[in-house]
Design a protein around this motif. Structure first.
Motif, PDB file in Angstrom:
ATOM      1  N   GLN A 130      65.336  42.056  52.609  1.00 36.00           N
ATOM      2  CA  GLN A 130      66.263  41.717  53.683  1.00 36.00           C
ATOM      3  C   GLN A 130      66.354  42.879  54.657  1.00 36.00           C
ATOM      4  N   ASN A 149      68.324  44.576  58.289  1.00 35.88           N
ATOM      5  CA  ASN A 149      69.525  44.595  59.104  1.00 35.88           C
ATOM      6  C   ASN A 149      69.227  45.351  60.393  1.00 35.88           C
ATOM      7  N   TYR A 174      65.293  48.710  62.497  1.00 32.33           N
ATOM      8  CA  TYR A 174      65.966  47.952  61.454  1.00 32.33           C
ATOM      9  C   TYR A 174      66.134  48.838  60.216  1.00 32.33           C
TER      10      TYR A 174
END
Length: 266
Positions: free
Chosen positions: A262, A264, A12
């Motif tokens: 956050q 991704n 990630y």
């Protein structure tokens, strides 16, 4: 600062320059959340003879003494030592610096689910039914931590007097479900997992730490509970990386600063 991380062989991308602080800033001597009617968190300049620790009063520097009750004056993280006779501390309990977590939003409601002592007609509860609905598609890799935002969600939580506005709490079925998911770090925006006045049972706390009759359980020593967070509406439900920051207090609880990042997938 962007970094590539790996969680269970999956990669990630995280931008560490864009963390979202979900703690409530503690404004000493001012408006702040409060539980059980304890004294508000205060600060005052240290004074010794002619020395005064306040530049506004002619002192050479600002040098203050702080007084507060972590469990009642704002965002705090607690360990199993909160309820056991053994004086276990948060410093030795919290071993993870980065925690894969899931953020969900729940509307507490009246329910036929159970609690000890028995539920009262006015109780608003975080239920198993609501948790199952929000977590039905959750990624198991991101259930090491669980962040629960209760609805409605407004800024009054940052200064709420919980003696005037009774907070929601967990049903037995709900906390059993959380434990069954393997959650190690539970974060909530209420001042307690339990009803504030529960005859000293602390049912949800004991179930989360698996401390039957408040007996210390070494298997759950590293689990933590963080209470009185505030998750802004801009933070969407989903998967995050959590940095749970606490000072080096040798105590059952300490003020804390949870920060969400956050992620991704690659």
């Amino acid at each position: 600062m962007r970094a590539e991380i790996e969680i269970d062989h999956k990669k990630y991308i995280v931008d560490f320059s864009k963390g979202r602080d979900i703690s409530i800033p503690l404004h000493f001597n001012s408006l702040q959340p409060n539980t059980y009617g304890v004294d508000i968190a205060t600060s005052k300049p240290y004074q010794d003879g002619k020395f005064i620790g306040d530049t506004r009063q002619g002192g050479p520097c600002n040098f203050e003494t702080y007084r507060f009750t972590p469990h009642c004056n704002g965002t705090h993280t607690e360990c199993i030592g909160h309820i056991t006779e053994e004086r276990i501390d948060i410093l030795s309990s919290l071993k993870e610096e980065m925690i894969a977590c899931t953020v969900i939003s729940i509307t507490p409601k009246k329910t036929t689910e159970s609690y000890i002592p028995n539920l009262q007609s006015q109780d608003l509860v975080i239920t198993k039914q609501a948790l199952e609905l929000e977590l039905k598609n959750a990624d198991p890799l991101f259930l090491n931590g669980l962040v629960i935002r209760t609805l409605p969600n407004d800024n009054s939580k940052k200064k709420r007097n919980y003696m005037k506005v009774p907070p929601p709490f967990f049903s037995i079925e709900a906390i059993e479900y959380v434990v069954s998911l393997g959650v190690q770090h539970l974060l909530v925006d209420s001042p307690s997992l339990d009803r504030l006045f529960d005859d000293g049972q602390l049912t949800a706390h004991n179930m989360f730490w698996e401390t039957k009759q408040k007996i210390f359980n070494t298997k759950t020593q590293h689990k933590t509970i963080t209470e009185m967070i505030f998750v802004p509406k801009e933070v969407k439900d989903g998967c995050y990386l959590l940095n749970l920051q606490v000072p080096a207090f040798v105590s059952d609880a300490a003020p804390s600063r949870p920060i969400l990042y956050q992620i991704n997938g690659l």
